[in-house]
Design an enzyme around this catalytic site. Structure first.
Site, PDB file in Angstrom:
ATOM      1  N   ASP A  11       0.878  -1.181   0.000  1.00  0.00           N
ATOM      2  CA  ASP A  11       0.000   0.000   0.000  1.00  0.00           C
ATOM      3  C   ASP A  11       0.911   1.226   0.000  1.00  0.00           C
ATOM      4  OD1 ASP A  11      -2.342   1.642   0.347  1.00  0.00           O
ATOM      5  OD2 ASP A  11      -1.804   1.849   2.448  1.00  0.00           O
ATOM      6  N   SER A  12       0.287   2.375  -0.176  1.00  0.00           N
ATOM      7  CA  SER A  12       1.052   3.617  -0.100  1.00  0.00           C
ATOM      8  C   SER A  12       1.519   3.899   1.332  1.00  0.00           C
ATOM      9  CB  SER A  12       0.187   4.771  -0.602  1.00  0.00           C
ATOM     10  OG  SER A  12      -1.037   4.788   0.109  1.00  0.00           O
ATOM     11  N   TYR A  43      -0.749   8.481  -2.472  1.00  0.00           N
ATOM     12  CA  TYR A  43      -0.867   8.143  -3.891  1.00  0.00           C
ATOM     13  C   TYR A  43      -2.134   8.790  -4.482  1.00  0.00           C
ATOM     14  CZ  TYR A  43       2.614   4.295  -3.796  1.00  0.00           C
ATOM     15  OH  TYR A  43       3.754   3.531  -3.715  1.00  0.00           O
ATOM     16  N   CYS A  74      -3.841  -1.053  -1.952  1.00  0.00           N
ATOM     17  CA  CYS A  74      -4.178   0.364  -2.132  1.00  0.00           C
ATOM     18  C   CYS A  74      -5.229   0.516  -3.237  1.00  0.00           C
ATOM     19  CB  CYS A  74      -2.898   1.103  -2.529  1.00  0.00           C
ATOM     20  SG  CYS A  74      -3.117   2.833  -2.895  1.00  0.00           S
ATOM     21  N   GLU A 153      -4.847   9.246   9.768  1.00  0.00           N
ATOM     22  CA  GLU A 153      -3.419   9.198  10.122  1.00  0.00           C
ATOM     23  C   GLU A 153      -3.131  10.011  11.384  1.00  0.00           C
ATOM     24  OE1 GLU A 153      -0.543   8.451   7.492  1.00  0.00           O
ATOM     25  OE2 GLU A 153      -1.939   7.045   6.566  1.00  0.00           O
ATOM     26  N   CYS A 185     -11.302   3.115  -0.139  1.00  0.00           N
ATOM     27  CA  CYS A 185      -9.959   3.589   0.219  1.00  0.00           C
ATOM     28  C   CYS A 185      -9.533   2.799   1.453  1.00  0.00           C
ATOM     29  CB  CYS A 185      -9.995   5.081   0.530  1.00  0.00           C
ATOM     30  SG  CYS A 185      -8.454   5.720   1.199  1.00  0.00           S
ATOM     31  N   HIS A 187      -8.125   3.446   4.132  1.00  0.00           N
ATOM     32  CA  HIS A 187      -8.331   4.008   5.467  1.00  0.00           C
ATOM     33  C   HIS A 187      -9.792   4.014   5.916  1.00  0.00           C
ATOM     34  CE1 HIS A 187      -4.339   5.367   4.527  1.00  0.00           C
ATOM     35  NE2 HIS A 187      -4.198   6.011   5.669  1.00  0.00           N
TER      36      HIS A 187
END
Ligand code: DGL
Length: 270
Positions: A11-12, A43, A74, A153, A185, A187
């Site tokens: 993943d990014s 990304y 991702c 994050e 996504c 997250h």
């Protein structure tokens, strides 16, 4: 290729750990090698050309570790690069878009599906393409939610600020009378509770991380590559920056303890 080989996941950054968690739950006998491109995140706002370049480097890095299959955890890289890199490797490689889209297309009752994701994912139109191919009667409404990733994050998972942003982003989709919403996504599954508060109980939330682990399990079984028991699991985690911060995040969401994360220079190695 032996079924004892590990599975490569990337993943990014940390978000792909939501996919790792599902793989660990559904395929507890498999070793995982994870790479998080934390130095080059996000990304979601990068061009297709750049995301393909990064994806190729990481795929090369994982192939050098003799993985038996690769999961692009991702959504952005799955949307922008999977089609290109798929033909360049001779092991199974799957992304997170198709498994989630297929489930959404068969779940909807009124045919109105919302997709939330990064700008790159939404602009690519890939969810739209797969959803419409799977079920020609659906109407798809996409919405980029660029602030969700930094909010997660920052640890603001269950926070009034995140709830307010979720309302602003998702109300537009609610007005379209959607009955299914794809959390497109990495997250977003972590924001599930907040999103649920905003959409209410009647909308089906599709978690591509869960569906991807299921799709991986099917591919491995079909190819005779599935490993149901490893005597001593040896997962490995690599990042391109901030190994310790990554390790702490990993330990807050994975069902096993991550003892070590290695920092590597992907541009040199990949
Ligand atoms: N992993 C990305 C995705 O699922 C989100 C973070 C980023 O923009 O790199 O689209």
């Amino acid at each position: 290729m032996t079924n004892k080989a590990p599975i490569g996941v990337f993943d990014s950054g940390v978000g792909g750990l939501t996919v790792v968690k599902e793989i660990m739950n559904q395929l507890p006998g498999e070793d995982i090698i994870y790479f998080g491109d934390t130095a080059r995140l996000p990304y979601g706002s990068k061009s297709k050309k750049t995301v393909i370049t990064y994806t190729r480097q990481i795929v090369r890095f994982l192939m050098n570790k003799d993985v038996k299959a690769i999961v692009i955890a991702c959504n952005t890289a799955s949307a922008l690069a999977l089609e290109t890199v798929k033909s360049e490797v001779d092991i199974p490689i799957i992304g997170v878009v198709e498994p989630g889209a297929k489930v959404a297309a068969s779940t909807t009752i009124n045919g109105r599906i919302g997709v939330i994701g990064t700008e790159g994912t939404i602009q690519s139109g890939v969810y739209n393409e797969i959803l419409s191919k799977t079920n020609p009667n659906v109407e798809v409404f996409g919405k980029a939610c660029p602030l969700f990733v930094p909010l997660v994050e920052e640890g603001l998972i269950d926070d009034p600020v995140t709830c307010e942003m979720a309302k602003r982003y998702i109300n537009e989709l609610l007005k379209k009378n959607i009955d299914t919403l794809v959390l497109g996504c990495t997250h977003y599954p972590l924001l599930r509770k907040t999103i649920r508060k905003v959409v209410g109980e009647d909308i089906v939330l599709v978690n591509p991380a869960y569906e991807t682990a299921k799709a991986l399990s099917e591919v491995l079984t079909e190819k005779g590559l599935r490993n149901d028991s490893t005597p001593k699991l040896n997962h490995k985690f690599y990042v391109s920056d901030g190994a310790e911060k990554f390790r702490q995040f990993a330990n807050s969401i994975l069902p096993c303890e991550v003892m070590e994360t290695k920092d590597i220079n992907i541009e040199e190695l990949g």
